[in-house]
Scaffold this motif. Sequence first.
Motif, PDB file in Angstrom:
ATOM      1  N   PHE A   1       0.845  -1.380  -0.060  1.00  0.00           N
ATOM      2  CA  PHE A   1       0.046   0.048  -0.066  1.00  0.00           C
ATOM      3  C   PHE A   1       0.762   1.285   0.056  1.00  0.00           C
ATOM      4  CE2 PHE A   1      -2.135  -3.446   2.506  1.00  0.00           C
ATOM      5  CZ  PHE A   1      -3.342  -3.561   1.847  1.00  0.00           C
ATOM      6  N   GLN A   2       0.218   2.252  -0.504  1.00  0.00           N
ATOM      7  CA  GLN A   2       1.019   3.847  -0.501  1.00  0.00           C
ATOM      8  C   GLN A   2       1.632   4.067   1.029  1.00  0.00           C
ATOM      9  OE1 GLN A   2      -1.508   6.710  -1.763  1.00  0.00           O
ATOM     10  NE2 GLN A   2       0.100   8.503  -1.171  1.00  0.00           N
ATOM     11  N   PHE A   3       0.872   3.830   2.203  1.00  0.00           N
ATOM     12  CA  PHE A   3       1.155   4.164   3.410  1.00  0.00           C
ATOM     13  C   PHE A   3       1.976   2.843   4.300  1.00  0.00           C
ATOM     14  CE2 PHE A   3      -1.816   7.615   2.139  1.00  0.00           C
ATOM     15  CZ  PHE A   3      -0.745   8.556   2.168  1.00  0.00           C
ATOM     16  N   TYR A   4       2.380   1.976   3.644  1.00  0.00           N
ATOM     17  CA  TYR A   4       3.077   0.703   4.086  1.00  0.00           C
ATOM     18  C   TYR A   4       2.001  -0.160   5.126  1.00  0.00           C
ATOM     19  CZ  TYR A   4       5.937   4.854   3.562  1.00  0.00           C
ATOM     20  OH  TYR A   4       6.381   6.185   3.004  1.00  0.00           O
ATOM     21  N   ASN A   5       1.252   0.360   5.834  1.00  0.00           N
ATOM     22  CA  ASN A   5       0.450  -0.379   6.811  1.00  0.00           C
ATOM     23  C   ASN A   5       1.215  -1.064   7.722  1.00  0.00           C
ATOM     24  OD1 ASN A   5      -1.400   1.201   5.275  1.00  0.00           O
ATOM     25  ND2 ASN A   5      -2.776  -0.799   4.825  1.00  0.00           N
ATOM     26  N   LEU A   6       2.261  -0.698   7.982  1.00  0.00           N
ATOM     27  CA  LEU A   6       3.121  -1.546   9.266  1.00  0.00           C
ATOM     28  C   LEU A   6       2.513  -1.167  10.590  1.00  0.00           C
ATOM     29  CD1 LEU A   6       6.507  -0.863   7.929  1.00  0.00           C
ATOM     30  CD2 LEU A   6       5.205  -2.842   7.282  1.00  0.00           C
ATOM     31  N   ILE A   7       2.707  -2.266  11.513  1.00  0.00           N
ATOM     32  CA  ILE A   7       2.028  -1.944  12.923  1.00  0.00           C
ATOM     33  C   ILE A   7       3.189  -1.584  13.760  1.00  0.00           C
ATOM     34  CG2 ILE A   7       1.338  -3.059  14.927  1.00  0.00           C
ATOM     35  CD1 ILE A   7      -0.130  -5.191  13.030  1.00  0.00           C
ATOM     36  N   PRO A   8       2.945  -0.308  13.974  1.00  0.00           N
ATOM     37  CA  PRO A   8       3.927   0.717  14.620  1.00  0.00           C
ATOM     38  C   PRO A   8       4.609   0.030  15.950  1.00  0.00           C
ATOM     39  CG  PRO A   8       1.916   1.800  14.741  1.00  0.00           C
ATOM     40  CD  PRO A   8       1.575   0.543  14.016  1.00  0.00           C
ATOM     41  N   GLU A   9       4.147  -0.754  16.599  1.00  0.00           N
ATOM     42  CA  GLU A   9       4.402  -1.456  17.851  1.00  0.00           C
ATOM     43  C   GLU A   9       5.473  -2.627  17.613  1.00  0.00           C
ATOM     44  OE1 GLU A   9       1.049  -0.863  17.475  1.00  0.00           O
ATOM     45  OE2 GLU A   9       0.794   0.779  18.621  1.00  0.00           O
ATOM     46  N   LEU A  10       5.280  -3.236  16.413  1.00  0.00           N
ATOM     47  CA  LEU A  10       6.224  -4.403  16.142  1.00  0.00           C
ATOM     48  C   LEU A  10       7.586  -3.869  15.237  1.00  0.00           C
ATOM     49  CD1 LEU A  10       3.448  -6.775  14.799  1.00  0.00           C
ATOM     50  CD2 LEU A  10       4.362  -6.559  17.252  1.00  0.00           C
ATOM     51  N   THR A  11       8.523  -4.671  15.474  1.00  0.00           N
ATOM     52  CA  THR A  11       9.861  -4.596  14.910  1.00  0.00           C
ATOM     53  C   THR A  11       9.639  -4.595  13.418  1.00  0.00           C
ATOM     54  OG1 THR A  11      10.505  -6.651  15.233  1.00  0.00           O
ATOM     55  CG2 THR A  11      11.237  -5.183  16.642  1.00  0.00           C
ATOM     56  N   ALA A  12      10.423  -4.389  12.278  1.00  0.00           N
ATOM     57  CA  ALA A  12      10.576  -4.998  11.045  1.00  0.00           C
ATOM     58  C   ALA A  12      10.257  -6.378  11.029  1.00  0.00           C
ATOM     59  CB  ALA A  12      11.831  -4.370  10.353  1.00  0.00           C
ATOM     60  N   HIS A  13      11.036  -7.072  11.673  1.00  0.00           N
ATOM     61  CA  HIS A  13      11.102  -8.523  11.604  1.00  0.00           C
ATOM     62  C   HIS A  13       9.511  -9.036  12.013  1.00  0.00           C
ATOM     63  CE1 HIS A  13      11.604 -12.476  13.268  1.00  0.00           C
ATOM     64  NE2 HIS A  13      12.380 -12.681  12.142  1.00  0.00           N
ATOM     65  N   GLU A  14       9.167  -8.691  13.063  1.00  0.00           N
ATOM     66  CA  GLU A  14       7.802  -9.171  13.448  1.00  0.00           C
ATOM     67  C   GLU A  14       6.642  -8.779  12.499  1.00  0.00           C
ATOM     68  OE1 GLU A  14       8.795  -8.911  18.229  1.00  0.00           O
ATOM     69  OE2 GLU A  14       7.978  -6.808  17.219  1.00  0.00           O
ATOM     70  N   ASN A  15       6.673  -7.673  11.882  1.00  0.00           N
ATOM     71  CA  ASN A  15       5.771  -7.202  10.735  1.00  0.00           C
ATOM     72  C   ASN A  15       6.032  -7.967   9.616  1.00  0.00           C
ATOM     73  OD1 ASN A  15       4.120  -4.537  10.972  1.00  0.00           O
ATOM     74  ND2 ASN A  15       6.056  -3.826  11.968  1.00  0.00           N
ATOM     75  N   ILE A  16       7.110  -8.470   9.307  1.00  0.00           N
ATOM     76  CA  ILE A  16       7.197  -9.264   7.972  1.00  0.00           C
ATOM     77  C   ILE A  16       6.801 -10.684   8.272  1.00  0.00           C
ATOM     78  CG2 ILE A  16       8.918 -10.564   6.542  1.00  0.00           C
ATOM     79  CD1 ILE A  16      10.823  -7.996   7.149  1.00  0.00           C
ATOM     80  N   ILE A  17       7.047 -11.080   9.574  1.00  0.00           N
ATOM     81  CA  ILE A  17       6.302 -12.623   9.670  1.00  0.00           C
ATOM     82  C   ILE A  17       4.744 -12.718  10.212  1.00  0.00           C
ATOM     83  CG2 ILE A  17       8.723 -13.449  10.051  1.00  0.00           C
ATOM     84  CD1 ILE A  17       8.092 -13.735  12.971  1.00  0.00           C
ATOM     85  N   LEU A  18       4.333 -11.547  10.512  1.00  0.00           N
ATOM     86  CA  LEU A  18       2.957 -11.526  10.954  1.00  0.00           C
ATOM     87  C   LEU A  18       1.821 -12.408   9.953  1.00  0.00           C
ATOM     88  CD1 LEU A  18       1.488 -10.290  13.203  1.00  0.00           C
ATOM     89  CD2 LEU A  18       0.810  -8.385  11.770  1.00  0.00           C
ATOM     90  N   PRO A  19       2.108 -12.419   8.838  1.00  0.00           N
ATOM     91  CA  PRO A  19       1.069 -12.978   7.975  1.00  0.00           C
ATOM     92  C   PRO A  19       1.348 -14.543   8.214  1.00  0.00           C
ATOM     93  CG  PRO A  19       2.371 -11.357   6.335  1.00  0.00           C
ATOM     94  CD  PRO A  19       2.930 -11.411   7.836  1.00  0.00           C
ATOM     95  N   LEU A  20       2.326 -15.038   8.495  1.00  0.00           N
ATOM     96  CA  LEU A  20       2.540 -16.291   8.837  1.00  0.00           C
ATOM     97  C   LEU A  20       2.172 -16.693  10.314  1.00  0.00           C
ATOM     98  CD1 LEU A  20       6.457 -16.843   7.754  1.00  0.00           C
ATOM     99  CD2 LEU A  20       4.327 -17.298   6.340  1.00  0.00           C
TER     100      LEU A  20
END
Length: 225
Positions: free
Chosen positions: A90-109
Amino acid sequence: MNISVKNLTKVYGNTEYGVRALNNVSFEIPDKQFISVTGPSGSGKSTLLHLLGGIETPTSGTVFYGEEDIYTLDDKRLSEIRCKKIGFVFQFYNLIPELTAHENIILPLLIDKKKVDKDYLDEIVKTLGISDRLKHLPSQMSGGQQQRVAIARALINNPEVLLCDEPTGNLDTKSGTEVIELLKKAHEVFGKTVIIVTHDPKVADYTKRRIQISDGEIISDDFRH
Ligand code: ADP
Ligand code: ADP
């Protein structure tokens, strides 16, 4: 897997007087294509992307993923297709601010109760150039880096297609170009179909196939080798 868009029409509001965002659009997306969809603001790009992703319902027409008409599937199968076959950027990334990059990446799993394949994860983050950012929170990263994390998250389920809605819309020219180059890599290295929807005509210079839409209709569809 072939994606087939058939006579897709979307009218918001009243069928007769509402906004006709897409008007009877049809095209084929063969496996592993790199495509841009450009057009002015309000031309129906996001609507098309949402319909391709099964996150909005068409007024008429449909979308096939392989043999499956996604708009006749039950909710369970449709959400399976969304999770397993489609990655969204998405345009505004939609990352979860409280989670690290690593945690955001594996969240779908985690949501899917799947194990992390460490080799695949390593390959993704290396390809995207974010190996040294994995412990950072979104707020500690630049926009371009956050979008790389979002692309990694979109890839983690190993989907067949990446649907990208204005992925450079919030970035300066340099970071935006880098993100497009990385989406190209996702296409080349991981063999994904990548569809980028954008109002920025320059993005089309990077893609092999360029679809232009205007007022809810395709006005050109060029393929370059
Ligand atoms: P683009 O992504 O090219 O800017 P959109 O698909 O967002 O175009 O919008 C196409 C048209 O549909 C526009 O006229 C827009 O105002 C309208 N539209 C989009 N979403 C909605 C909605 N939820 N309700 C009513 N009209 C909408
Ligand atoms: P499917 O869900 O369609 O059966 P597979 O389990 O066969 O997919 O996985 C195919 C590829 O997807 C794997 O080789 C790997 O690259 C990637 N993949 C699948 N599951 C994971 C996971 N949990 N973590 C990281 N990568 C994965």
